[in-house]
Write a protein that holds these residues in place. Sequence first.
Motif, PDB file in Angstrom:
ATOM      1  N   HIS A  78       0.831  -1.200   0.000  1.00 23.86           N
ATOM      2  CA  HIS A  78       0.000   0.000   0.000  1.00 23.86           C
ATOM      3  C   HIS A  78       0.871   1.257   0.000  1.00 23.86           C
ATOM      4  O   HIS A  78       0.657   2.193  -0.772  1.00 23.86           O
ATOM      5  N   ASN A  82       1.313   3.844  -3.320  1.00 23.77           N
ATOM      6  CA  ASN A  82       0.981   5.263  -3.142  1.00 23.77           C
ATOM      7  C   ASN A  82       2.176   6.156  -3.470  1.00 23.77           C
ATOM      8  O   ASN A  82       2.028   7.187  -4.128  1.00 23.77           O
ATOM      9  N   ARG A  85       2.557   6.321  -7.235  1.00 19.05           N
ATOM     10  CA  ARG A  85       1.553   7.207  -7.832  1.00 19.05           C
ATOM     11  C   ARG A  85       1.954   8.672  -7.662  1.00 19.05           C
ATOM     12  O   ARG A  85       1.869   9.459  -8.594  1.00 19.05           O
ATOM     13  N   LYS A  86       2.378   9.011  -6.447  1.00 23.65           N
ATOM     14  CA  LYS A  86       2.802  10.394  -6.175  1.00 23.65           C
ATOM     15  C   LYS A  86       3.982  10.796  -7.047  1.00 23.65           C
ATOM     16  O   LYS A  86       4.137  11.966  -7.394  1.00 23.65           O
TER      17      LYS A  86
END
Length: 177
Positions: A78, A82, A85-86
């Motif tokens: 997770h 994330n 993606r950032k």
Amino acid sequence: MTNNTAVIAPAATDTATAPAVAESAAQAPRLNFAKAAPKVFKAVIGLDAAARDGLDPALVELVQIRASHLNGCAYCLHMHTNDARKAGESEDRLHMVAVWREARNFFTAKEQAALALTDAVTRLADAGVPDAVYAEAAAHFDEAELAQVLSLIFTINTWNRIALATAKVAGTDERQG
């Protein structure tokens, strides 16, 4: 008799492990590792920072995502999806990391070599690190980069083991709180 045993054994094994998996998924964290072993925790943070140094951030996240997936570490998976993606990673590539061998067109040859090395090092007990896997990685990374990639793989495997052993909860990220 042998055929019946073969049919019954997998079902019994599946049934026996299912409650344990469900129980561990709902379990509260066991230990705050950072507080209980602060020197070790800081050393792993230092190793993590040193391992990333000089590597392409996209490659770093792909390696961390792949190892976390192989280890079944939802907490790290997770966190690193994330982070990816950032950093601008596409959803398509993130979805394909788990099946990268069948989706090679989503990854560069260098990324594929790093993912193959991640698979081998993470699953070390299965077959060690095959010479062909190592040679392919060595063809795409100079010696210093290869050492960095190996260090990154060692580090994420350590983080996965810390998170799994202490029952870290996916969706929480201590770096933000």
